[in-house]
Enzyme design. Structure first.
Site, PDB file in Angstrom:
ATOM      1  N   CYS A  64     -81.389  22.620  18.921  1.00  0.00           N
ATOM      2  CA  CYS A  64     -81.064  24.019  19.202  1.00  0.00           C
ATOM      3  C   CYS A  64     -79.597  24.321  18.898  1.00  0.00           C
ATOM      4  CB  CYS A  64     -81.382  24.364  20.650  1.00  0.00           C
ATOM      5  SG  CYS A  64     -80.491  23.377  21.863  1.00  0.00           S
ATOM      6  N   ASP A  87     -73.371  15.442  26.564  1.00  0.00           N
ATOM      7  CA  ASP A  87     -74.822  15.646  26.661  1.00  0.00           C
ATOM      8  C   ASP A  87     -75.542  14.454  26.041  1.00  0.00           C
ATOM      9  OD1 ASP A  87     -77.412  16.491  26.718  1.00  0.00           O
ATOM     10  OD2 ASP A  87     -77.143  18.205  25.403  1.00  0.00           O
ATOM     11  N   TYR A  88     -76.237  13.686  26.869  1.00  0.00           N
ATOM     12  CA  TYR A  88     -76.876  12.444  26.414  1.00  0.00           C
ATOM     13  C   TYR A  88     -78.239  12.697  25.785  1.00  0.00           C
ATOM     14  CZ  TYR A  88     -77.293   7.350  26.472  1.00  0.00           C
ATOM     15  OH  TYR A  88     -77.380   6.034  26.094  1.00  0.00           O
ATOM     16  N   VAL A 140     -90.665  29.991  38.716  1.00  0.00           N
ATOM     17  CA  VAL A 140     -90.887  28.737  37.996  1.00  0.00           C
ATOM     18  C   VAL A 140     -90.808  28.958  36.483  1.00  0.00           C
ATOM     19  CG1 VAL A 140     -92.235  27.646  39.822  1.00  0.00           C
ATOM     20  CG2 VAL A 140     -93.404  29.022  38.096  1.00  0.00           C
ATOM     21  N   GLY A 141     -89.850  29.811  36.077  1.00  0.00           N
ATOM     22  CA  GLY A 141     -89.535  29.926  34.659  1.00  0.00           C
ATOM     23  C   GLY A 141     -88.788  28.685  34.215  1.00  0.00           C
ATOM     24  N   LYS A 142     -88.092  28.762  33.095  1.00  0.00           N
ATOM     25  CA  LYS A 142     -87.418  27.577  32.555  1.00  0.00           C
ATOM     26  C   LYS A 142     -86.437  26.974  33.552  1.00  0.00           C
ATOM     27  CE  LYS A 142     -84.811  25.885  28.586  1.00  0.00           C
ATOM     28  NZ  LYS A 142     -84.213  26.224  27.266  1.00  0.00           N
ATOM     29  N   ILE A 143     -85.560  27.815  34.119  1.00  0.00           N
ATOM     30  CA  ILE A 143     -84.581  27.304  35.081  1.00  0.00           C
ATOM     31  C   ILE A 143     -85.271  26.801  36.337  1.00  0.00           C
ATOM     32  CG2 ILE A 143     -82.665  27.948  36.593  1.00  0.00           C
ATOM     33  CD1 ILE A 143     -81.671  29.824  34.435  1.00  0.00           C
TER      34      ILE A 143
END
Length: 407
Positions: A58, A118-119, A194-197
């Site tokens: 992304c 960011d791993y 309970v969307g993406k976040i």
């Protein structure tokens, strides 16, 4: 094309775009799916190129590989994307040789990520290279490079705090609970949305708090039921919101409603409550935030935690770069030795020919196998070349040593 000379580090390129100079809309035009990836590799083969891989996430799209010039790789990539080569070049970075290698190390370590450290990029890199390998486009150079990059990334992960701390708002919320709530697994937790976040927050709650004492409520009850089923949690309907709010000790709100969903009358006098509001605009009524029994944490407060994490990660960058320097030096040594591979192969053939000759066969110690003896000579020769860089002289010296070996 497939020659040792062409597969020299000077012919290795990376061309890419990322979040630094292009927004999501532009990056989206150059995202590569597996079908497009396969087509790029097919076109590359038609041009005589056989060592290429593409990293598409992304935040970036990059093509790595051996080519006559970077333009060749750019054209290959953009032949399969919605965006054209000219648009790509406007935001692109082009790196060659050791700079391209260094870029791969930085990407693998998370130093070039939008979220420093960011791993997640490691898994994406492995997937990208695995796809290319399955298509026959990973040669000795790429194999060695990626192994060194992954080794470096692992060392950085294990010996620095570059990937430590919070990496998202959803995780920051869970870390806040972990650091400030005594025995959080014993608390009644209510998650709204309970969307993406919300999904990410829910999974972090389960993973890091080690609790199943979580109730999910969503405007669409089916989504709440599905996630609850996946994680073995409880769900409730929106109609029972007031009852569930009253029972909850910790409430996380990720509804992004235009109007507040947690009201003063729902929480006033209903016991001590920690409410973490992940929504913008705020989904907790202003009057509720001033109640003595309620503590409300919003995204701005959680962002301060992220800022502290960022400072900590930035302090780890020099350590990470030090590790990269060491692994890069090893990789450069390996690249240098690759230049001598043809000579060493020729030497190996010549040594076997000498061993087979009746005049010299008796000179080999009977207790040793010929392969062991030849390998020792090759190793010694490679070591001497590395130190003295006189491959012609070392070739003759190796033959002489072999011929004069005594019982």
């Amino acid at each position: 094309m497939n020659t040792q000379h062409f597969k020299n580090i000077s012919n290795f390129f990376v061309a890419g775009i990322n979040y630094k100079k292009s927004d999501a809309a532009v990056r989206g035009k150059f995202a590569i799916n597996n079908e497009q990836y396969a087509n790029v590799l097919e076109d590359a083969a038609a041009q005589g190129l056989d060592e290429i891989f593409i990293l598409s996430t992304c935040n970036r799209t990059e093509i790595y590989g051996f080519a006559h010039c970077s333009h060749q790789l750019v054209e290959l990539l953009c032949s399969q994307t919605a965006g054209d080569a000219e648009t790509f070049k406007q935001s692109a970075y082009i790196k060659n040789g050791i700079e391209a290698v260094e870029h791969a190390f930085s990407v693998g370590a998370g130093l070039d990520s939008q979220i420093l450290g960011d791993y997640e990029i490691v898994g994406q890199l492995k997937t990208a290279v695995k796809f290319a390998k399955e298509q026959g486009f990973v040669g000795a150079f790429t194999e060695r490079l990626i192994n060194c990059v992954l080794q470096s990334s692992k060392l950085i992960k294990n010996s620095t705090s570059l990937s430590g701390g919070t990496v998202s708002v959803s995780f920051a919320a869970v870390q806040y609970i972990m650091n400030r709530v005594i025995d959080p697994s014993s608390k009644n937790i209510l998650l709204l949305g309970v969307g993406k976040i919300g999904r990410n927050t829910c999974k972090n709650l389960v993973d890091y708090l080690g609790t199943k004492n979580i109730t999910l409520i969503n405007r669409s009850v089916d989504k709440a039921a599905t996630l609850a089923g996946e994680l073995n949690l409880r769900h409730a309907s929106l109609d029972s919101l007031e009852e569930e709010v009253a029972k909850a000790d910790i409430i996380l709100v990720a509804t992004n409603s235009a109007e507040p969903v947690i009201l003063k009358e729902q929480v006033e006098g209903k016991g001590e409550k920690l409410i973490i509001d992940l929504s913008v605009p705020a989904n907790v009524e202003e009057a509720a935030q001033h109640l003595s029994n309620v503590q409300v944490i919003n995204v701005d407060a959680l962002s301060k935690i992220k800022d502290e994490t960022l400072k900590m990660r930035l302090a780890e960058v020099p350590k990470a770069k030090g590790i990269i320097s060491e692994l890069m030096a090893e990789f450069e040594d390996w690249c240098e030795m690759r230049k001598h591979v043809p000579m060493l192969k020729e030497l190996k053939v010549k040594l076997k020919e000498l061993y087979a000759h009746p005049q010299y066969v008796q000179t080999i110690t009977s207790a040793k196998t010929i392969d062991v003896h030849i390998q020792r000579v090759l190793n010694d020769t490679a070591g001497k070349i590395k130190v003295q860089n006189q491959k012609g002289c070392q070739y003759l010296a190796a033959l002489n040593e072999f011929i004069n070996a005594k019982n």
